[in-house]
Design an enzyme around this catalytic site. Structure first.
Site, PDB file in Angstrom:
ATOM      1  N   ASN A   1       0.353  -0.372   4.708  1.00  0.00           N
ATOM      2  CA  ASN A   1       1.394   0.661   4.646  1.00  0.00           C
ATOM      3  C   ASN A   1       2.699   0.166   4.018  1.00  0.00           C
ATOM      4  O   ASN A   1       3.681   0.897   3.973  1.00  0.00           O
ATOM      5  CB  ASN A   1       1.685   1.194   6.049  1.00  0.00           C
ATOM      6  CG  ASN A   1       0.546   2.016   6.609  1.00  0.00           C
ATOM      7  OD1 ASN A   1      -0.610   1.704   6.384  1.00  0.00           O
ATOM      8  ND2 ASN A   1       0.860   3.062   7.347  1.00  0.00           N
TER       9      ASN A   1
ATOM     10  N   VAL B   1       7.166   2.198   1.699  1.00  0.00           N
ATOM     11  CA  VAL B   1       6.763   2.100   3.096  1.00  0.00           C
ATOM     12  C   VAL B   1       6.154   3.430   3.510  1.00  0.00           C
ATOM     13  O   VAL B   1       6.822   4.463   3.492  1.00  0.00           O
ATOM     14  CB  VAL B   1       7.962   1.761   4.010  1.00  0.00           C
ATOM     15  CG1 VAL B   1       7.532   1.695   5.470  1.00  0.00           C
ATOM     16  CG2 VAL B   1       8.598   0.444   3.592  1.00  0.00           C
ATOM     17  N   CYS B   2       4.890   3.426   3.853  1.00  0.00           N
ATOM     18  CA  CYS B   2       4.168   4.654   4.194  1.00  0.00           C
ATOM     19  C   CYS B   2       4.221   4.894   5.697  1.00  0.00           C
ATOM     20  O   CYS B   2       3.579   4.192   6.475  1.00  0.00           O
ATOM     21  CB  CYS B   2       2.710   4.559   3.743  1.00  0.00           C
ATOM     22  SG  CYS B   2       2.513   4.537   1.957  1.00  0.00           S
ATOM     23  N   LEU B   3       5.015   5.861   6.087  1.00  0.00           N
ATOM     24  CA  LEU B   3       5.129   6.260   7.480  1.00  0.00           C
ATOM     25  C   LEU B   3       5.299   7.764   7.553  1.00  0.00           C
ATOM     26  O   LEU B   3       6.039   8.355   6.749  1.00  0.00           O
ATOM     27  CB  LEU B   3       6.321   5.581   8.154  1.00  0.00           C
ATOM     28  CG  LEU B   3       6.159   4.134   8.638  1.00  0.00           C
ATOM     29  CD1 LEU B   3       7.490   3.610   9.135  1.00  0.00           C
ATOM     30  CD2 LEU B   3       5.104   4.044   9.725  1.00  0.00           C
TER      31      LEU B   3
END
Length: 542
Positions: free
Chosen positions: A90, A97-99
């Site tokens: 992520n 930033v994968c959230l």
């Protein structure tokens, strides 16, 4: 008018959230911002213990839009090895930033951003990605267990790159060890900065000279290391001298890119503002034993030159490529430790110069030294006794401390000598304490670094109180982020039987602390008496 009110409210909230993190007791989070642009925040997350990210330094840029907190901030990872290393499924190599709370990844209902969340919740969400099994963060791989083959290989290479990139590369850059900036040049820049603090009329000239030096290096580096694409860490990654004769791996391979003005300006700006530099240096000294232990433990498990295994969800350049070389990492860690020792030694010379220049800091420290010597040396004690002196009475930047262990405790009979070095930029940079007398203590590293927490970082008196409190260790609290001596920490918190072993070893180190002491080398009359008595008692035992 509505927009203005919302903007003002957003800035007020951001300021409160930054202050809240600064006041908090979470040792793994730090944030900083510049007064002229509070919406741009630099954040540091220290990798959680017992994970492959353990005690790594991971930095992020957080940008708050004018609609915050209605909309989430945007986050960009900076610790990416110049855009070449993906540290997590992520956290991409180019910084994405994968959230779900950031709106950069689809999540389950209820996981999206809400105005009830804030900066700390964002950082904690990112930190939660740094788990014992980061492999499961990749969609479709949630059920894969950490003991399976591929997750183990993924963890292995993350652990290696955490030490290599986030620790060694970062600290070498701060200390001028990297190939693009020799230590001699770093020393010149530091001396220029010291001069600025003592001669008020030269600040602008020194700053301009430093900018010119950095600009020259930026221009050189564009032909040495690739600029980060879309949010790299802004620090070109150099091959160290010890690695110059080795073959390049994909993770260290050099390449040439076209001139990128924005990336160059970003690198220049980053070099001028590095808010966590001193914090990372001090934490390195804390965690040095753990870094060495980790590298040593995995040295035999991964032979030199063994290639990293590419995961099914990795694809160049959004991957982590490279080879294991723990032997080189151990050498680099040792070199960083020596450079920090040299830096601390240079403070003595810089302090002496400030004394000659009669700077405000030098005058204040000289006054505090006299005041605290009287306060500590003359008062009566119920606990451990501390004596304060200056090895060089004309230089208040170096203090000698002697702690006499409290009777009827594990420290009974112990005499512990310490040196407290105060940097010429105090309190921007914090003092460093070195215990010269060996002691087996869960707050003291094998190299003599003490983990202590002053209530007021800008007050030397508070530092002395915290030093005594840390060594006496009356009300110890479990915190795996404060592990400076892995062996002692494991015994202290390992259960009743192991704690008994810890106490025995602590008492023994206290007893042995006076074996080699010579009354002729005492620094005070009180110490002469104590050492003479102890020497006679030892002769009686023999």
């Amino acid at each position: 008018m509505t927009t203005t009110a919302n903007t003002s409210g957003g800035i007020s909230r951001i300021t409160r959230e930054i202050a809240q993190i600064a006041r908090g007791d979470d040792l793994s989070l730090a944030v900083a911002t510049r007064d002229e642009d509070v919406r741009h925040v630099r954040a540091l997350i220290i990798g959680p213990p017992e994970t492959p990210y353990e005690y790594g330094f991971f930095e992020f840029n957080v940008k708050f839009g004018k609609e915050y907190p209605i909309k989430s901030p945007s986050v960009r990872a900076l610790t990416t090895n110049g855009g070449r290393t993906r540290f997590n499924p992520n956290i991409y190599n180019e910084g994405k930033v994968c959230l779900s709370i950031l709106g950069t990844w689809r999540g389950n209902p209820g996981e999206e951003w809400s105005s009830a969340q804030g900066l700390e919740s964002v950082l904690l969400s990112i930190q939660s990605l740094m788990s014992q099994n980061p492999y499961e963060n990749e969609p479709g791989y949630e059920s894969v267990k950490k003991h399976e083959d591929m997750p183990k290989k993924y963890v292995a290479k993350i652990r290696h790159e955490t030490i290599r990139v986030s620790v060694c590369d970062r600290l070498e850059g701060l200390l001028g060890i990297e190939r693009g900036q020799p230590p001699s040049k770093r020393q010149r820049l530091n001396e220029a900065a010291d001069g600025a603090s003592s001669e008020k009329g030269k600040e602008k000239e020194v700053e301009k000279e430093a900018q010119n030096e950095v600009q020259k290096e930026v221009e050189k580096e564009e032909n040495v290391a690739p600029a980060s694409s879309g949010g790299g860490n802004g620090h070109p990654s150099y091959q160290t001298d010890s690695e110059s004769s080795e073959s390049y791996t994909p993770a260290t391979e050099m390449s040439v890119h076209e001139y990128d003005a924005e990336a160059s300006y970003s690198a220049l700006e980053h070099a001028q503002w590095d808010p966590f530099a001193d914090l990372m240096k001090r934490r390195f000294l804390w965690y040095y034993d753990t870094y060495i232990k980790t590298a040593t433990d995995h040295l035999k498990r991964h032979p030199h030159g063994e290639s990293f295994t590419r995961m099914e969800f990795e694809y160049p350049p959004n991957s982590m490529e490279g080879r294991f070389d723990y032997a080189s990492l151990i050498k680099r860690l040792d070199r960083i430790k020596l450079a920090l020792d040299d830096e601390q030694a240079s403070w003595v010379k810089s302090g002496a110069k400030q004394v000659l220049d009669e700077t405000q800091l030098a005058v204040r420290l000289a006054f505090q030294a006299k005041q605290l010597q009287h306060q500590w040396n003359e008062r009566r004690y119920d606990g451990s006794r501390l004596e304060v002196s200056l090895p060089d009475k004309t230089n208040p930047f170096v203090w000698h401390l002697t702690l006499f262990g409290q009777p009827m405790t594990n420290l009974d009979g112990g005499i512990f000598n310490m040196t407290l070095c105060i940097p010429p930029t105090f309190p921007t940079a914090q003092p460093r304490l070195h215990l010269e007398t060996p002691i087996f203590h869960h707050r003291v590293s094998s190299t003599g670094a003490l983990c202590y927490f002053p209530k007021k970082e800008d007050d030397i008196a508070s530092h002395l109180d915290a030093i005594v409190h840390a060594i006496e260790d009356i009300d110890a609290k479990f915190d795996p982020r404060a592990v400076v001596n892995p062996e002692a920490f494991a015994l202290f918190w390992g259960g009743e039987e192991k704690r008994k072993v810890y106490h025995r070893r602590l008492r023994r180190s206290a007893q042995e602390s006076c074996y080699e002491l010579d009354p002729r080398k005492a620094r005070s009359a009180h110490e002469v008496v104590i050492l003479t008595v102890l020497q006679k008692l030892r002769l009686m035992d023999e």
